[in-house]
Write a protein that holds these residues in place. Structure first.
Motif, mmCIF file in Angstrom:
data_model
loop_
_atom_site.group_PDB
_atom_site.id
_atom_site.type_symbol
_atom_site.label_atom_id
_atom_site.label_comp_id
_atom_site.label_asym_id
_atom_site.label_seq_id
_atom_site.Cartn_x
_atom_site.Cartn_y
_atom_site.Cartn_z
ATOM 1 N N GLY A 5 0.888 -1.400 -0.148
ATOM 2 C CA GLY A 5 0.081 -0.001 0.034
ATOM 3 C C GLY A 5 0.724 1.234 -0.028
ATOM 4 N N GLN A 6 1.785 1.203 0.953
ATOM 5 C CA GLN A 6 2.795 2.671 0.937
ATOM 6 C C GLN A 6 3.393 2.592 -0.435
ATOM 7 N N ARG A 7 3.851 1.596 -0.948
ATOM 8 C CA ARG A 7 4.661 1.777 -2.138
ATOM 9 C C ARG A 7 3.612 2.367 -3.579
ATOM 10 N N ILE A 8 2.322 2.170 -3.276
ATOM 11 C CA ILE A 8 1.455 2.800 -4.352
ATOM 12 C C ILE A 8 1.215 4.006 -3.955
ATOM 13 N N PHE A 9 1.002 4.344 -2.690
ATOM 14 C CA PHE A 9 0.791 5.743 -2.276
ATOM 15 C C PHE A 9 2.141 6.935 -2.931
ATOM 16 N N VAL A 10 3.278 6.041 -2.855
ATOM 17 C CA VAL A 10 4.256 6.982 -3.172
ATOM 18 C C VAL A 10 4.974 6.547 -4.817
ATOM 19 N N ALA A 11 4.190 5.981 -5.479
ATOM 20 C CA ALA A 11 4.573 5.441 -6.851
ATOM 21 C C ALA A 11 4.900 6.778 -7.540
ATOM 22 N N ASP A 12 4.266 7.760 -7.437
ATOM 23 C CA ASP A 12 4.593 8.963 -8.303
ATOM 24 C C ASP A 12 5.714 9.863 -7.518
ATOM 25 N N ASP A 13 6.378 9.506 -6.515
ATOM 26 C CA ASP A 13 7.254 10.020 -5.602
ATOM 27 C C ASP A 13 6.939 11.525 -5.592
ATOM 28 N N ALA A 14 5.440 11.482 -5.085
ATOM 29 C CA ALA A 14 4.871 12.824 -4.906
ATOM 30 C C ALA A 14 4.597 14.018 -5.937
ATOM 31 N N GLN A 15 5.043 13.492 -6.950
ATOM 32 C CA GLN A 15 5.051 14.487 -7.782
ATOM 33 C C GLN A 15 3.316 15.161 -8.129
ATOM 34 N N ASP A 16 2.314 14.611 -7.866
ATOM 35 C CA ASP A 16 1.139 15.152 -7.831
ATOM 36 C C ASP A 16 1.131 16.271 -6.742
ATOM 37 N N LEU A 17 1.622 15.662 -5.518
ATOM 38 C CA LEU A 17 1.742 16.900 -4.245
ATOM 39 C C LEU A 17 2.329 18.110 -4.595
ATOM 40 N N LEU A 18 3.813 17.777 -5.108
ATOM 41 C CA LEU A 18 4.696 18.534 -5.147
ATOM 42 C C LEU A 18 4.163 19.785 -6.219
ATOM 43 N N ASN A 19 3.316 19.174 -7.232
ATOM 44 C CA ASN A 19 2.740 20.019 -8.138
ATOM 45 C C ASN A 19 1.786 21.027 -7.571
ATOM 46 N N ASP A 20 1.005 20.470 -6.717
ATOM 47 C CA ASP A 20 0.088 21.455 -6.145
ATOM 48 C C ASP A 20 0.663 22.315 -5.071
ATOM 49 N N CYS A 21 1.990 22.104 -4.861
ATOM 50 C CA CYS A 21 2.361 22.915 -3.872
ATOM 51 C C CYS A 21 3.142 23.909 -4.645
ATOM 52 N N ALA A 22 3.572 23.573 -5.968
ATOM 53 C CA ALA A 22 4.481 24.733 -6.796
ATOM 54 C C ALA A 22 3.489 25.589 -7.195
ATOM 55 N N LEU A 23 2.240 25.468 -7.182
ATOM 56 C CA LEU A 23 1.416 26.572 -7.712
ATOM 57 C C LEU A 23 1.568 27.857 -7.014
ATOM 58 N N SER A 24 2.063 27.773 -5.721
ATOM 59 C CA SER A 24 2.228 29.056 -4.858
ATOM 60 C C SER A 24 3.404 29.173 -4.452
ATOM 61 N N GLY A 25 4.151 28.010 -4.372
ATOM 62 C CA GLY A 25 5.531 28.119 -3.661
ATOM 63 C C GLY A 25 5.431 27.754 -2.560
ATOM 64 N N GLU A 26 4.504 27.385 -1.804
ATOM 65 C CA GLU A 26 4.449 26.727 -0.430
ATOM 66 C C GLU A 26 5.217 25.357 -0.287
ATOM 67 N N PRO A 27 6.050 24.992 0.751
ATOM 68 C CA PRO A 27 6.744 24.033 0.565
ATOM 69 C C PRO A 27 5.657 22.694 1.052
ATOM 70 N N LEU A 28 6.201 21.687 0.718
ATOM 71 C CA LEU A 28 5.501 20.309 1.080
ATOM 72 C C LEU A 28 5.653 20.360 2.627
ATOM 73 N N ILE A 29 4.694 20.235 3.300
ATOM 74 C CA ILE A 29 4.455 20.124 4.782
ATOM 75 C C ILE A 29 5.355 18.971 5.180
ATOM 76 N N GLN A 30 6.455 18.577 5.857
ATOM 77 C CA GLN A 30 6.907 17.495 6.425
ATOM 78 C C GLN A 30 6.635 16.924 7.726
ATOM 79 N N SER A 31 5.899 17.660 8.398
ATOM 80 C CA SER A 31 5.805 17.284 9.793
ATOM 81 C C SER A 31 4.549 17.977 10.444
ATOM 82 N N MET A 32 3.840 17.276 11.090
ATOM 83 C CA MET A 32 2.508 17.839 11.602
ATOM 84 C C MET A 32 2.833 18.347 13.252
ATOM 85 N N SER A 33 4.121 18.288 13.489
ATOM 86 C CA SER A 33 4.658 18.859 14.822
ATOM 87 C C SER A 33 4.657 20.404 14.853
ATOM 88 N N PRO A 34 3.759 20.959 15.732
ATOM 89 C CA PRO A 34 3.800 22.666 16.089
ATOM 90 C C PRO A 34 5.101 22.995 16.282
#
Lengths: 570, 570
Positions: free
Chosen positions: A370-399
């Motif tokens: 399951g994990q391998r399927i989730f990262v099959a695109d090496d996060a390309q989809d997620l990075l594309n959506d971040c790139a729209l604004s330049g915001e970084p991909l959040i790496q931790s939920m730790s405040p």
């Protein structure tokens, strides 16, 4: 966009949200140090007695009865819940879109219909329903936690919203999510962090965490979340709610936005989150009865099965055999979860059912696939959506402002999956093939339990935690396999409240032989003082496309739990 | 492996097959020049009168009645069909696995059961059933047209075979396929080419072409094929049979082998091919009633719907509205197909139904999206299987010994898709997303027809060709979009016989403005003399997971056609 720019964009958008809160609905806030804020809606003075009556009616069936008979108008019910939702927002930051006028206009329309036609519009007549920030409403933004999506106005309703209108419901707020949706907590750069009203130091879960906090505060009678790895069940569990993760495509996801659209191997699904099991059934049945396959080409053409709901596949609900998954073999649950499973076991036995131990089957392989399927695109989809604004991909939920000692340095997935890289189509197909074989293997394993149940049938349902902990501090929700198992195998699963953490009963236990370093970290995380009073939910796991049966069995278990607690004098 | 080696391997394997034919079942072959061989089973003298009676009983319901009541034993029925299958093999080369002893032992077991228990094993009691060369039977090879798969012995039955046993059926032969399965004809290096018994110069269709030829010769009362682009419907149409392409995962594919396993976007499905519509219904209902989701994790948990079969979604079969797709906009059908649609239209109108023209919707986009998904791995899966032996990937179905003038130099797909290359996982997900949007768009288009039907409902079903031609010469079947449309959109579809080509009625027509060069080539291909006597089938297209409704509507149409022909004195 520079960091300064996307941050300014987010701040401006957040301010626009805050400006939508009517001045007269602002409350005197409790101090930040007050962790449990559940009582604030009752004590803050904003709600009238009648509004408190309405919003404290947790049973959705009763709410609907009162709406259907005109005892309560939709306008007053929607107003009451809206006020309480705005209180919840001020306490936990659970909302995204606020559209009071539009919701009240819809409520008025519903009331008028009843007056004119003398009958309700449909099975959800007049009911305010909150929606996770993925369910597009025509003419409104759908931001889904991405700075780059600010200003993205929907040109059509999602199919769910269309059906809710047909059913007579009143969509009235949208709720917060984490950036990317791929987290069990709820934080993004646009709307910020949502907290858990039982303890604001704790996460409400995610990704439907806005719904979790809102519904727990009775700011909505019923919310709709989505679930690709536990995103309905984790916040339902962390916030003490009932929830349902239906199977792939049983309920219509069409025209809702999503992360990683086109990844159709482990499909995200939508489902209800609410304070009553009646709500789970009413919502699910209403949407299925609306024949979603008319509007969603992927929706399963299967009517609500009266036979399956009456437990026709489970001895008509007579003597059933449940199996308890005490430990998934990846991360051992905290003591409150173990006690909850013991309670559930005793309650079921007291009701005449059999309870056996579940034997895990190839969990590590299922996890890895399951994990391998989730990262099959090496996060390309997620990075594309971040790139729209330049915001970084959040790496931790730790405040940043609230770091604590428990954070993991290395999530389990990295150890198992090794180096990530973008797979080819053929490599992805190989993972699909492996997934299919694992599903077959697990199904055969389940079917083979018929030899041990004494009912002549395989185990009717599995009882397990929805997470190894009853909520957790922000930044600490690192393990999702208790829920992901069902996403990967497409098993229908409900969550339901069992008890609350009791520091006297749920003391620390001696360390076990740790399954892995994550198991060790989770073990060390537990602190009875910190967790005291948090809700403890469990999960009931049934078969693929067995929504009716899973709801029916959860009703049996819920009834058994209530009877058992009454007998025990709790 | 050198060319010499894999060719020797194939020749040896083919010889092993031929050796399994009992000497006493060999017949005096008609000359190769005899194109129509349909009458040979009756004239060759091998079958007794009773065996001819049995095998000419095309109605599967009657066969089953006689088996259930013990009027015919399964051993004699299986023997009769086996002899006729061996005749079919000698005429058209339609078989792969021959296992007479094993089948007869199973038939004996079935007979014994009836004798001992006084009741049949299940709904398919005693019925011999032929299987496409993908449905593994434990202990037997499954070669599926690959030289490299010779010697690959199955260690378990496919789920379909397990359910057939539960239903009392007698799997008795397996049938030929093209290498890779991705062809609408039937030729591979191991077992060679299958021909069409109506005209051996013609292809039987594919990829379930072995089934097509076998069932057309009454060498099997019912065969099971698979369909990813038309592979059930094309051979059913080319051979004058009834067939059904169910939706993805309605019937259990688990543990059958396949090409491009793991490609789950356009799923291959299995379905029946038979000489009677009763057979289609009986098979489909029997397999669904066997609850395939017990054994196949992907099988849809949806019981046989009596309501849907009774056309509950189609005005209970009262006045319905059908729409005719006269031309899919890619390749215009030959004159016999146009006449068949005219006949169907008149027959439906005579039966009181409305018939309107279907308006095509985004066919070229749907076509391109589907083709891109099929070649997303740039044929890596297919090349891997060829590499096992060193055999080349077959590039054309044109017989070297029988070249003809009609072959296309450049299939449409190359023009549209452009250069092929291996896509990344993300690119594949983008295609999935596009596919989903196209399905939604097409569904909305269909729903919107409600404005034009006069029934208050959308068009009940679409009537179209299953191919632009009624069979075609070997090597000429280049266009599959009439069938692929349903695979890409996951619409349930049946095929059914309407008429036969009549060189007097189906004369050449003046050229139209060609849609593309392939349309032109197909136009030029038509020759009334060559096609005279070939069966002309049509397709009935219903909704996703609407198997019951599609069978029910096909029954209505079949009855209307028979009544119409009778009234016309045909």
């Amino acid at each position: 966009m520079s960091e300064q720019d996307w941050k300014a964009l987010c701040a401006e958008r957040k301010q626009r949200q805050l400006d939508l809160i009517p001045k007269e609905w602002t409350i005197t806030l409790p101090p930040d140090s007050q962790r449990n804020v559940l009582d604030v809606p009752r004590t803050c003075g904003l709600l009238t007695a009648r509004e408190l009556d309405i919003t404290d009616t947790v049973n959705v069936a009763i709410l609907l009865d009162n709406l259907r008979t005109g005892q309560w108008t939709s306008v007053e019910v929607t107003t009451a819940f809206y006020k309480r939702a705005i209180i919840a927002q001020q306490l936990t930051n659970c909302l995204t879109e606020i559209f009071i006028e539009r919701a009240l206009a819809r409520a008025q329309e519903v009331d008028d219909y009843l007056k004119i036609h003398g009958k309700p519009i449909g099975p959800l007549h007049g009911l305010p329903i909150s929606l996770k920030d993925q369910f597009c409403i025509k003419g409104m933004e759908t931001i889904m936690g991405y700075a780059g999506w600010i200003g993205r106005v929907a040109d059509r309703d999602s199919v769910l919203v269309e059906l809710l209108y047909e059913c007579g419901a009143v969509p009235f707020v949208r709720t917060n999510v984490p950036q990317t949706l791929m987290w069990g907590e709820t934080y993004n750069h646009v709307f910020g962090r949502t907290t858990n009203p039982f303890n604001r130091y704790m996460a409400p879960g995610g990704s439907s965490g806005g719904e979790g906090a809102l519904v727990a505060l009775h700011g909505s009678p019923l919310g709709v979340g989505t679930d690709i790895g536990g995103s309905i069940r984790i916040p339902s569990a962390f916030c003490g709610l009932y929830g349902l993760r239906p199977s792939y495509d049983r309920l219509p996801y069409c025209n809702a936005v999503n992360a990683m659209e086109g990844q159709e191997t482990i499909s995200s699904v939508l489902g209800p989150m609410t304070n009553s099991l009646e709500g789970v059934k009413i919502f699910t049945k209403a949407i299925i009865d609306a024949r979603p396959w008319r509007k969603d080409p992927l929706a399963v053409r299967k009517e609500w099965s009266v036979r399956e709901y009456a437990l026709g596949d489970h001895g008509e609900g007579g003597k059933m055999c449940f199996a308890v998954m005490w430990d998934d073999g990846l991360v051992k649950p905290h003591p409150p979860l173990v006690r909850a499973m013991e309670v559930a076991k005793k309650a079921l036995q007291a009701a005449g059912h059999t309870v056996i131990d579940w034997e895990n089957h190839r969990h590590l392989e299922i996890f890895e696939n399951g994990q391998r399927i989730f990262v099959a695109d090496d996060a390309q989809d997620l990075l594309n959506d971040c790139a729209l604004s330049g915001e970084p991909l959040i790496q931790s939920m730790s405040p940043e402002t609230d770091a604590h000692e428990y954070a993991l340095d290395e999530p389990l997935i990295r150890t198992i999956v090794g180096e990530r890289r973008h797979l080819s189509a053929y490599e992805l197909w190989e993972l699909h093939k492996q997934k299919r074989a694992l599903r077959k293997s697990h199904l055969d394993h389940w079917e083979a339990t018929a030899a041990n149940t004494g009912t002549g049938r395989p185990v009717d349902a599995i009882i397990s935690p929805a997470a190894a902990y009853a909520a957790c501090p922000h930044g600490c929700n690192s393990d999702f396999f208790y829920t992901e198992l069902c996403n990967f195998l497409d098993y229908t699963a409900s969550v339901f409240p069992v008890t609350t953490v009791d520091k006297e009963l749920d003391t620390r236990v001696a360390p076990h032989t740790f399954h892995n370093h994550e198991d060790e970290a989770v073990y060390k995380l537990y602190d009875p003082e910190l967790w005291h009073g948090m809700p403890v939910n469990l999960q009931l796991i049934g078969r693929t496309q067995e929504e009716e049966g899973v709801i029916g069995m959860t009703e049996v278990l819920d009834k058994a739990l209530k009877a058992f607690k009454q007998a025990e004098g709790q």
